[in-house]
Motif scaffolding. Structure first.
Motif, PDB file in Angstrom:
ATOM      1  N   PRO A  30      40.246  24.186  39.323  1.00  0.00           N
ATOM      2  CA  PRO A  30      40.903  24.269  40.390  1.00  0.00           C
ATOM      3  C   PRO A  30      41.299  25.791  40.937  1.00  0.00           C
ATOM      4  N   GLU A  31      42.254  25.848  42.257  1.00  0.00           N
ATOM      5  CA  GLU A  31      42.302  27.190  42.491  1.00  0.00           C
ATOM      6  C   GLU A  31      43.172  28.006  41.463  1.00  0.00           C
ATOM      7  N   PHE A  32      42.859  29.251  41.353  1.00  0.00           N
ATOM      8  CA  PHE A  32      43.562  30.150  40.619  1.00  0.00           C
ATOM      9  C   PHE A  32      44.996  30.301  41.011  1.00  0.00           C
ATOM     10  N   LEU A  33      45.826  30.603  40.172  1.00  0.00           N
ATOM     11  CA  LEU A  33      47.219  30.667  40.476  1.00  0.00           C
ATOM     12  C   LEU A  33      47.582  32.055  40.709  1.00  0.00           C
ATOM     13  N   LYS A  34      48.380  32.534  41.801  1.00  0.00           N
ATOM     14  CA  LYS A  34      48.390  33.668  42.183  1.00  0.00           C
ATOM     15  C   LYS A  34      48.852  34.740  41.392  1.00  0.00           C
ATOM     16  N   ASN A  35      49.859  34.230  40.354  1.00  0.00           N
ATOM     17  CA  ASN A  35      50.459  35.237  39.455  1.00  0.00           C
ATOM     18  C   ASN A  35      49.791  35.139  38.119  1.00  0.00           C
ATOM     19  N   GLU A  36      48.730  34.570  37.904  1.00  0.00           N
ATOM     20  CA  GLU A  36      48.436  34.327  36.408  1.00  0.00           C
ATOM     21  C   GLU A  36      46.829  34.608  36.446  1.00  0.00           C
ATOM     22  N   SER A  37      46.444  35.443  35.327  1.00  0.00           N
ATOM     23  CA  SER A  37      44.958  35.873  35.029  1.00  0.00           C
ATOM     24  C   SER A  37      44.242  34.570  34.685  1.00  0.00           C
ATOM     25  N   PRO A  38      43.085  34.454  34.906  1.00  0.00           N
ATOM     26  CA  PRO A  38      42.208  33.338  34.646  1.00  0.00           C
ATOM     27  C   PRO A  38      42.024  33.141  33.120  1.00  0.00           C
ATOM     28  N   SER A  39      41.722  31.797  32.522  1.00  0.00           N
ATOM     29  CA  SER A  39      41.714  31.530  31.365  1.00  0.00           C
ATOM     30  C   SER A  39      40.236  31.947  30.977  1.00  0.00           C
ATOM     31  N   GLU A  40      40.078  32.099  29.415  1.00  0.00           N
ATOM     32  CA  GLU A  40      38.743  32.390  28.899  1.00  0.00           C
ATOM     33  C   GLU A  40      37.798  31.494  29.520  1.00  0.00           C
ATOM     34  N   ARG A  41      38.062  30.215  29.338  1.00  0.00           N
ATOM     35  CA  ARG A  41      37.182  29.246  29.636  1.00  0.00           C
ATOM     36  C   ARG A  41      36.714  29.393  30.994  1.00  0.00           C
ATOM     37  N   SER A  42      37.538  29.700  32.114  1.00  0.00           N
ATOM     38  CA  SER A  42      37.134  29.989  33.641  1.00  0.00           C
ATOM     39  C   SER A  42      36.264  31.197  33.681  1.00  0.00           C
ATOM     40  N   MET A  43      36.791  32.224  32.884  1.00  0.00           N
ATOM     41  CA  MET A  43      35.893  33.465  32.950  1.00  0.00           C
ATOM     42  C   MET A  43      34.366  33.078  32.404  1.00  0.00           C
ATOM     43  N   ALA A  44      34.484  32.363  31.289  1.00  0.00           N
ATOM     44  CA  ALA A  44      32.922  32.015  30.752  1.00  0.00           C
ATOM     45  C   ALA A  44      32.183  31.294  31.763  1.00  0.00           C
ATOM     46  N   MET A  45      32.817  30.110  32.345  1.00  0.00           N
ATOM     47  CA  MET A  45      32.028  29.464  33.393  1.00  0.00           C
ATOM     48  C   MET A  45      31.670  30.484  34.675  1.00  0.00           C
ATOM     49  N   LEU A  46      32.622  31.186  35.120  1.00  0.00           N
ATOM     50  CA  LEU A  46      32.089  32.197  36.227  1.00  0.00           C
ATOM     51  C   LEU A  46      31.168  33.124  35.947  1.00  0.00           C
ATOM     52  N   ILE A  47      31.040  33.641  34.737  1.00  0.00           N
ATOM     53  CA  ILE A  47      30.251  34.744  34.211  1.00  0.00           C
ATOM     54  C   ILE A  47      28.676  34.014  34.097  1.00  0.00           C
ATOM     55  N   GLU A  48      28.829  32.828  33.555  1.00  0.00           N
ATOM     56  CA  GLU A  48      27.506  32.195  33.409  1.00  0.00           C
ATOM     57  C   GLU A  48      26.819  31.888  34.652  1.00  0.00           C
ATOM     58  N   ILE A  49      27.599  31.432  35.826  1.00  0.00           N
ATOM     59  CA  ILE A  49      27.150  31.094  37.142  1.00  0.00           C
ATOM     60  C   ILE A  49      26.729  32.480  37.814  1.00  0.00           C
ATOM     61  N   PHE A  50      27.390  33.544  37.602  1.00  0.00           N
ATOM     62  CA  PHE A  50      27.020  34.689  38.269  1.00  0.00           C
ATOM     63  C   PHE A  50      25.712  35.286  37.709  1.00  0.00           C
ATOM     64  N   ILE A  51      25.686  35.329  36.514  1.00  0.00           N
ATOM     65  CA  ILE A  51      24.378  35.999  35.887  1.00  0.00           C
ATOM     66  C   ILE A  51      23.294  35.177  35.988  1.00  0.00           C
ATOM     67  N   GLN A  52      23.601  33.645  35.824  1.00  0.00           N
ATOM     68  CA  GLN A  52      22.413  32.902  36.442  1.00  0.00           C
ATOM     69  C   GLN A  52      21.774  33.219  37.609  1.00  0.00           C
ATOM     70  N   PHE A  53      22.853  33.213  38.673  1.00  0.00           N
ATOM     71  CA  PHE A  53      22.563  33.427  40.030  1.00  0.00           C
ATOM     72  C   PHE A  53      21.595  34.721  40.122  1.00  0.00           C
ATOM     73  N   MET A  54      22.178  35.766  39.668  1.00  0.00           N
ATOM     74  CA  MET A  54      21.522  37.148  39.837  1.00  0.00           C
ATOM     75  C   MET A  54      20.163  37.114  39.251  1.00  0.00           C
ATOM     76  N   ARG A  55      19.889  36.365  38.097  1.00  0.00           N
ATOM     77  CA  ARG A  55      18.556  36.205  37.497  1.00  0.00           C
ATOM     78  C   ARG A  55      17.623  35.164  38.297  1.00  0.00           C
ATOM     79  N   THR A  56      18.171  34.544  39.178  1.00  0.00           N
ATOM     80  CA  THR A  56      17.167  33.711  40.082  1.00  0.00           C
ATOM     81  C   THR A  56      17.250  33.953  41.360  1.00  0.00           C
TER      82      THR A  56
END
Length: 360
Positions: free
Chosen positions: A244-270
């Motif tokens: 779901p969309e991030f809440l404006k006044n809350e930082s992302p969870s560790e789980r969300s960050m792990a998923m986003l970092i996985e997507i970003f780095i794989q994107f860069m590698r491909t």
């Protein structure tokens, strides 16, 4: 629509039960059983259980192929029609219940789309190898709940996610670049000044996610350099895809960050080599030439007037149409159109790039 990955919605279970109780299912099951029995007899095998798992799969695949060239094809189409009818009725009944039980601002169409997306997400989480069926979204935008999972499936890299989690558990500082403050400043500036991403501005969750991705990524690269501008731009569509969309006044969870970092780095590698090696648009031998020649070919087929204008302009500047188009197109291709389109159009382009990478 928060969804536990192990939860199957009750309406989807109802669809499965109604389908497996239907005459159409029974008829197809009989055809498959008879086809398997025939293949076993031809192979002089008494019992299906005697086969290895690979042999069982092979026999079932042969049985399925044989259905297409027999009366089984009609039987399969009958089951598809029945399943479509059951699905339509069940989804509409589910939506009708929601509209009666809850005070919702959403329209019936919105609820039908949300319910359908819930079913697709559930099935894909349970059967990720079926991601190839997402090709039905070629040439159309993917709904947000399905989009994030789609990008996760096509840009999966469990080992990278595991590495991030292990570093985070050991010491959060291991996940930060020595240029963390500068990266944060530049991320905030992009959100404020780039018109494409202005609607993402003002959210702590979005801002911290973008900075977190890029700071971690910078900490992992071997070259001693600052991040390139286009690397910043790549992070924004990925964060915008989060569901779901991030809440404006809350930082992302560790789980969300792990998923986003996985997507970003794989994107860069491909990323295609043509993009990675396109720093010099005047390099006639670069792989970007292949892309530009395709652009010229498409213009030749679909927009001769524009191609003629480009050729005339190139001639006036003592250049070739290839070089001129490289100058014009390289920034667009290198950034994958980030900051050149509105956000909705940009997400559509990235949807096509993501699912297209698994087809081409």
């Amino acid at each position: 629509m928060a969804l536990n990955k192990h939860t199957i919605p009750s309406w989807l279970t109802d669809v499965r039960e109604d389908a497996t109780k239907s005459n159409e299912w029974a008829e197809l099951s009989k055809h498959i059983y008879d086809a398997v029995d025939q293949h076993l007899s031809q192979s002089h095998i008494d019992y299906f259980s005697e086969l290895t798992e690979d042999e069982k799969i092979l026999i079932l695949e042969r049985a399925a192929r044989s259905l297409a060239s027999s009366d089984g094809g009609r039987v399969y189409e009958n089951l598809q029609s029945k399943l479509s009818y059951i699905l339509d009725q069940t989804v509409n009944n589910q939506v009708a219940r929601k509209m009666l039980e809850e005070s919702l601002a959403d329209t019936k169409t919105d609820l039908v789309l949300d319910t359908t997306a819930e079913g697709i997400v559930t099935l894909l989480r349970k059967n990720p190898d079926q991601k190839y069926k997402l090709k039905v979204f070629l040439n159309q935008s993917i709904p947000q709940p399905i989009r994030f999972l789609t990008w996760q499936l096509y840009l999966s890299n469990p080992s990278e996610r595991k590495s991030f989690v292990q570093k985070l558990e050991k010491s959060p500082k291991l996940c930060l670049s020595h240029q963390d403050s500068e990266i944060q400043r530049k991320c905030d500036n992009i959100l404020k000044t780039e018109s494409t991403f202005k609607e993402m501005n003002g959210s702590i969750g979005i801002s911290n996610s973008i900075k977190g991705i890029l700071s971690y990524y910078h900490s992992t690269i071997s070259e001693k350099r600052s991040l390139y501008d286009w690397e910043y731009l790549y992070a924004l569509p990925i964060v915008n895809a989060h569901h779901p969309e991030f809440l404006k006044n809350e930082s992302p969870s560790e789980r969300s960050m792990a998923m986003l970092i996985e997507i970003f780095i794989q994107f860069m590698r491909t990323l295609p080599n043509a993009i990675l090696s396109s720093n010099n648009p005047f390099n006639e031998s670069s792989e970007m030439d292949l892309y530009i020649r395709k652009v010229i070919g498409l213009l030749d087929l679909h927009d001769m007037s524009l191609l003629s204008y480009i050729k005339n302009l190139a001639s006036k500047n003592s250049s070739s149409d290839l070089v001129l188009l490289k100058v014009c197109c390289t920034p667009l291709i290198k950034s994958l159109f980030s900051s050149y389109l509105n956000l909705h159009a940009l997400m559509y382009v990235w949807d096509q790039y993501t699912i297209g990478s698994g087809i081409l």
